[in-house]
Design an enzyme around this catalytic site. Sequence first.
Site, short mmCIF file in Angstrom:
data_model
loop_
_atom_site.label_atom_id
_atom_site.label_comp_id
_atom_site.label_asym_id
_atom_site.label_seq_id
_atom_site.Cartn_x
_atom_site.Cartn_y
_atom_site.Cartn_z
CB ALA A 31 -0.97 -0.01 1.17
CG HIS A 36 6.05 3.10 1.49
ND1 HIS A 36 4.68 3.22 1.50
CD2 HIS A 36 6.36 2.38 2.60
CE1 HIS A 36 4.18 2.61 2.55
NE2 HIS A 36 5.18 2.10 3.24
CB SER A 185 -0.26 6.22 7.48
OG SER A 185 -0.71 4.94 7.87
#
Length: 279
Positions: A31, A36, A185
């Site tokens: 996800a 990231h 997140s």
Amino acid sequence: MLVFAKIKSVQKKLKSLKNGTTIGFVPTMGALHEGHLSLVEKAKKENDIVVVSIFVNPTQFDNVEDLINYPKTIDKDLELLKSIFCDIVFTPTPEEIYANDIQSQSFDFDGLEFQMEGKFREGHFNGVGTIVERLFEIVKPHKAYFGEKDFQQIQIIRKMAEKRNLPVQIISCPIHRENDGLAMSSRNIRLTKEQRADAPFIYETLNKAKIQFGTKNASEVLKCVENEFKNHPLFTLEYFEIADEDTLLPVETKNSTKKYRAFIAIFAGKVRLIDNISL
Ligand code: PAF
């Protein structure tokens, strides 16, 4: 970009690399978001090749419902990683990692594991230690990259690397935020429209706490934070704590020689969000 689901295949590829090739590693649970991707970009700059793992690790979830509902967007994740020229993606199954024994090892992180997240998510850090050590064993990275949203996790992984003499450098990277301040997140996609619209409230509260800690002690700041949340229609405070960055022990008053952070965990319905700020 090469994608491997089997340990043997990823190891075969990594072993075939020229001697001296440096490996940067970004472990993830998928996800993927810009946070990231920024870790991957940093890893690319600092290493010859970058390996990203995508694995929703069952042993770090203390709540089955949370594990089942954890967002899974593998096709989109692979597209994103390809678009930023990631070299290798490792996407094992739980059986590949744990065989028939999906269990954590028990770690001693010198007490770091008993603070904050450790009080509310039983066994969580044993699960994190187990998977991160296993992934390090498989990938054998020179540097591994983690985001500071999970600040306690980074301190715990550093401690594990130090205590077990793991030959890897742990690199921590600043929290990536949406334009309105919400920490990025994977769980944010589970927020309802109303919860998402109000979610900047979390970072606003941390910023207020930061200002207050200039003149008030930690328990006074905590009271103010509790008051902010008491009447909030959408969010419930799980904990707010001001702690020493190194020991993660709670502090009451400021000492100018130490570094502190305020940590927060809240529930938006069933979605649990965490954030922190350097003070
Ligand atoms: O931070 C995460 O996404 C996970 O805890 C990690 C480090 C990938 C281990 O499963």
